[in-house]
Design a protein around this motif. Structure first.
Motif: not given
Lengths: 396, 311
Positions: B46-47, B69-72
């Motif tokens: 998940t982004i 999960a990746n987080l911006f």
């Protein structure tokens, strides 16, 4: 390496930008229409509609703020991203320009220099882009349509090397809507020059969870800023190397951040940026024939600022006439301000005068350059300035 | 953590944890719980993009992250736009988005970042039809900056910039119905959910994962700090919000409304039961409560009608 045979096309500055986007194999374009930028995006959309580009996602957003935000998302997710804007649109993007550089994303944008309102104006003026000077974006000012095309291609390579975004700046209408011959590079040679992007980080890589842009406490924030400062400083060498490589491959050399002409034996030089300098170069040729010992210094890259190159020029001349198509209220022309600052800690202190010219698209012609030359010549002979900042066109 | 097979079978909610302890949420935080469920539903492929909100902090300062999960992290008003950019990039790169085996692109934003400053980007996101999920966790104020009103703050609620004083309280406007604005865009899927009904929430998240195009979920997420409520009352408050029909659970799918109330035949409880557990409503007079109550029932009747006609 295949032999370089340029493809000559007669295009506007905006179409030159659009072709460069195509040749750079940009993967995401997010943009909002604003005059005089619009035809860049229209042309890109046309490429998609005609099936001339593969894998290019076009996101027609609801504002310039979202255009930059979408480019940021796209770039963070590993794509080569592009947008274009002008004036009010660039001002609306301002917040996100910081976000792009802070997140170290090599987005490339074309800004079509347009004056800020009010009063409404759609014509040329550099204040919009120069007001973004502290956002951590590199800035390249194109003199002509060829430099718009070349600038976009080089900008991707430079930006993706130093992980900072870059802005290619062209003049409203003077370039954006004026047709000229542009030598384009065959796709396979662009591909050799500009390989696919290798992102610094990739949101689609799930091997190890990570976050970007989290809270930076006072214990860490400072170092993040330093790294941007360092990258901007390192960019100078990258810019020169890429400019040199471009010259070797395609015959147009951009290894100098300041393009110089007749500087060595000149009493004084004209200094400025963008399309204005095409007029200046023409005028210098004529003035030389008339016996004026003049030269020119065209600042190609405003960020990072080519301090060292400027210092070298200052060593050999008695005066510098700085032509600013912009103004910082309460102070002076922005290039003048930067140039003076760059020379303070040197022994070379030529007389410098600031000519505010061409604001809001007013014509600045060859005879105007000659008038500036006459004025500058008199100042140097006398050894003192008449005024430091001269609103050249003012209806007195 | 390995989950024993026999335990797995008993749970309808995925047992795997992808939201780690060590996050920095307050006790009883509805948003933290919501984030945990989202991660359970979608897993680590998940982004996330999270704008300025409590979750900016909850996820952890650099160099930490509580999310598996990746987080911006992004700017306040940009969730919808950043979602579009991420999705476009993945598509350009030939990466599968949404569906069972695709990458989930998830926006997780508070009510301020959604109903107020981010509304334009949300509208653009919905209208352009990106394959991503936008989750608005609704704690009814700008909690991260110290409890200021948003347009999702209900009538009568005390906040630090709409205080209740000796003579007046300042919050005279009814809660903005963001979900109605979303539905006006005719998205493929929109729903309300509550942290008190996690199975319903997870089911809706899974649905949003399957349906192509943009999905929107408005998650009711109590904030004990901002609501001046005991930290062990969050779930009770979230449940009462549903039981009083103050925050009814429903779905909008392909033009059809479906109400998902836990006890469909029961009449809504009086709104006072929801209000009395919270300090933020203590300034309200009987008359004020009546004003809020009649709004709640009017909206509830409207929703029932919509489900009846467009069900």
């Amino acid at each position: 390496m295949a032999e370089y045979k340029p493809i000559r096309k007669v295009v506007s500055g905006n179409y030159a930008a659009a072709y460069a986007v195509k040749h750079a194999r940009v993967q995401v374009v997010a943009a909002y229409p604003i005059t005089p930028q619009t035809s860049i995006i229209e042309k890109v959309a046309e490429f998609i509609a005609n099936g001339e580009v593969e894998n290019l996602q076009y996101v027609p957003v609801e504002s310039e703020h979202s255009a930059m935000a979408a480019c940021i998302g796209a770039s963070a997710a590993g794509a080569r991203a592009f947008t274009a804007t002008s004036a009010q649109g660039l001002a609306l993007m301002h917040e996100m320009l910081h976000w792009a550089s802070g997140a170290r994303l090599p987005i490339v944008m074309v800004d079509v220099n347009r004056a800020m309102a009010p009063p409404w104006s759609v014509w040329d003026d550099q204040t919009d882009s120069l007001a973004q000077r502290d956002t951590g974006w590199m800035q390249f000012y194109a003199e002509n349509n060829q430099e718009v095309y070349d600038g976009v291609l080089m900008a991707f390579k430079i930006a993706e090397t130093v992980n900072l975004p870059a802005m290619i700046v062209e003049s409203a209408f003077i370039l954006s809507h004026t047709y000229d011959v542009v030598e384009m590079i065959p796709q396979e040679l662009v591909d050799e020059f500009l390989p696919p992007r290798k992102p610094l980080y990739d949101l689609a890589d799930f091997s190890r969870p990570f976050s970007v842009g989290a809270l930076g406490t006072p214990a860490d924030y400072y170092e993040f800023r330093y790294k941007i400062a360092k990258a901007m400083e390192d960019a100078k060498k990258v810019i020169k190397d890429v400019g040199k490589e471009f010259g070797e491959r395609f015959g147009r050399d951009y290894s100098d951040m300041i393009e110089k002409g007749y500087v060595d034996d000149a009493d004084f030089v004209f200094m400025g940026m963008g399309s204005l300098m095409g007029t200046v170069k023409e005028a210098v040729e004529l003035l030389r024939k008339e016996g004026y010992k003049v030269g020119y210094a065209k600042v190609r890259w405003f960020r990072p600022f080519p301090k060292e190159e400027l210092r070298e020029i200052a060593e050999s001349v008695k005066g510098i006439a700085v032509l600013d198509r912009n103004f910082s209220f309460g102070q002076e022309g922005i290039l003048f301000n930067e140039a003076k600052g760059a020379l303070y800690n040197t022994s070379a202190r030529p007389i410098m005068k600031n000519y505010i010219v061409g604001l809001g698209g007013r014509d600045f012609t060859v005879p105007d350059v000659k008038k500036v030359a006459e004025n500058m010549k008199a100042i140097i002979e006398k050894g003192e300035l008449d005024v430091e900042v001269d609103w050249y066109h003012l209806k007195r | 953590m390995e989950i024993p097979e026999n335990v797995k079978k008993r749970l309808s909610i995925p047992a795997e944890e992808h939201f780690y302890s060590g996050h920095t949420a307050c006790q009883g935080c509805g948003a933290a719980l919501g984030l945990r469920y989202v991660l359970k539903a979608y897993g680590r492929k998940t982004i996330f993009t999270i704008p300025a909100c409590c979750s900016t902090i909850i996820a952890g300062p650099w160099p930490y992250t509580a999310l598996d999960a990746n987080l911006f992290h992004t700017a306040f008003e940009t969730t919808g736009a950043v979602l579009g950019g991420i999705e476009a990039a993945l598509k350009a790169r030939g990466i599968k988005v949404k569906g069972e085996d695709g990458v989930m692109v998830v926006g997780w934003a508070g009510d301020g970042g959604t109903a107020d400053i981010g509304l334009q980007a949300l509208s653009g996101f919905l209208e352009r039809g990106h394959d991503a999920v936008y989750i608005m966790y609704d704690n009814e104020a700008y909690m991260n900056t110290g409890i200021q009103r948003s347009s999702s703050t209900p009538y009568g609620a005390w906040t630090t910039n709409t205080p209740g004083g000796k003579k007046h309280f300042l919050e005279k406007r009814q809660k903005k119905k963001v979900i109605d604005i979303v539905i006006a865009h005719n998205p493929p899927y929109a729903a309300t959910a509550s942290v008190a009904y996690p199975e319903d929430f997870i089911r809706k998240l899974k649905k949003a994962q399957k349906i192509p195009g943009p999905s929107f979920i408005q998650l009711f997420a109590p904030c004990p700090t901002g609501w001046r409520a005991p930290t062990d009352k969050s779930i009770e408050l979230a449940r009462l919000a549903v039981q009083t029909a103050y925050f009814p659970l429903f779905e909008y799918e392909n033009g059809k409304y479906k109400i998902n109330m836990p006890n469909p035949k029961k009449e809504p409880k009086p709104i006072e039961e929801f209000l009395k557990l919270q300090g933020r409503f203590k300034y309200m007079t009987r008359e004020d409560i009546e004003i809020l109550q009649s709004w709640v029932l009017r909206e509830w009747e409207k929703l029932k009608k919509l489900a009846e006609v467009f069900g």
